[in-house]
Design an enzyme around this catalytic site. Sequence first.
Site, PDB file in Angstrom:
ATOM      1  N   TYR A  32      43.794 -57.119 -12.157  1.00  0.00           N
ATOM      2  CA  TYR A  32      43.609 -57.825 -11.002  1.00  0.00           C
ATOM      3  C   TYR A  32      42.767 -57.405  -9.965  1.00  0.00           C
ATOM      4  CZ  TYR A  32      46.674 -54.874  -8.031  1.00  0.00           C
ATOM      5  OH  TYR A  32      47.218 -53.713  -7.462  1.00  0.00           O
ATOM      6  N   LYS A 145      42.385 -51.470 -12.350  1.00  0.00           N
ATOM      7  CA  LYS A 145      43.219 -52.130 -11.274  1.00  0.00           C
ATOM      8  C   LYS A 145      44.265 -52.901 -12.220  1.00  0.00           C
ATOM      9  CE  LYS A 145      42.966 -54.153  -6.793  1.00  0.00           C
ATOM     10  NZ  LYS A 145      44.024 -53.223  -6.275  1.00  0.00           N
ATOM     11  N   GLU A 177      46.394 -40.591  -3.699  1.00  0.00           N
ATOM     12  CA  GLU A 177      46.020 -41.589  -2.943  1.00  0.00           C
ATOM     13  C   GLU A 177      47.320 -42.210  -2.671  1.00  0.00           C
ATOM     14  OE1 GLU A 177      44.320 -44.732  -5.071  1.00  0.00           O
ATOM     15  OE2 GLU A 177      45.373 -44.364  -6.881  1.00  0.00           O
ATOM     16  N   LEU A 201      42.453 -45.144  -7.660  1.00  0.00           N
ATOM     17  CA  LEU A 201      41.771 -46.371  -7.758  1.00  0.00           C
ATOM     18  C   LEU A 201      40.446 -46.323  -6.827  1.00  0.00           C
ATOM     19  CD1 LEU A 201      41.908 -49.592  -8.811  1.00  0.00           C
ATOM     20  CD2 LEU A 201      42.371 -49.897  -6.444  1.00  0.00           C
TER      21      LEU A 201
END
Length: 277
Positions: A32, A145, A177, A201
């Site tokens: 996505y 993702k 993260e 990411l």
Amino acid sequence: MEIAYYGGEFIDINSKVIPIQERGHQFGDGIYEVIRVYNGKLFLVDEHLHRLEKSAEAIFLSLPLSLDELKSLMTEGLSKSQLKEAEVYIQITRGIAPRTHYFPEVPSQLSMTIKAARAIDPTKHKNGISVLLLEDERWKNCFIKSLNLLPNVLAKQKAISSGNDEAIFIKDGLITEGSSSNLFVVKDGILYTAPATNKILHGITRSAVLQLAAKRDIDIKEVEFDVEFLLQADEAFITSTSVEVQPIAKIDQHSLPTPWPITMHLQEDYKKLYIQS
Ligand code: PDD
């Protein structure tokens, strides 16, 4: 008006349309992107589409449309919605087929929603958020993702239910993260963030902020760092499409010193970037 797209047509956002044999639904077998729209324009759309292509390649998924066709479809949806401040969500799955773990020979499926952008809490933007440190339980390909967000969902829930705003992940003693954001630290005037490896990411906001920092001649170090370094930060902030640049005031109840000049400059620069785009 908030709208959706599925099966080749624009539909009501509340329509019940996903087939039971959809692999996104059954396996989370898909990818996505979330793209922010400011003042009626898709922001950093080419960067998001490039990452979508990279995610697709990494899971051997063919995109059902070219990147240009995807962009046109988003623009069409946006004009139908008439929203000026919006979030476009695109999801691509491996299609609809009887449930087998191996890939079926069916076309991939695209869905999209166009919704009003969630407002950013101005108090948090100014006074900062609190974050909870948690073990990073995710897999080894966090640059994809992927629709599989269970560890992220569990971590975010733990953060929220303990009165925090975001969870920050630690893998093998090093900070990676946030559960839905990238993390930056400022120490002695230098900006630190984890390098763009498969452990995080590769955030589009992260890249934009790195470019803005370079323009301000701020020294940048894309290196791994540990919890102790984070707790000794002069400033820290998270970035994402939805929260932009958001200062961190507290980490596991430890308050960071104030003020946060570099964070606030970058928050302003990012705002200017989308206002001017
Ligand atoms: N999340 N890291 C993770 C794990 C994320 O889920 C996100 C974004 C980011 C920031 O990436 P970007 O700057 O490209 O938005 C980093 C989006 C907003 C989401 O899932 O809703």
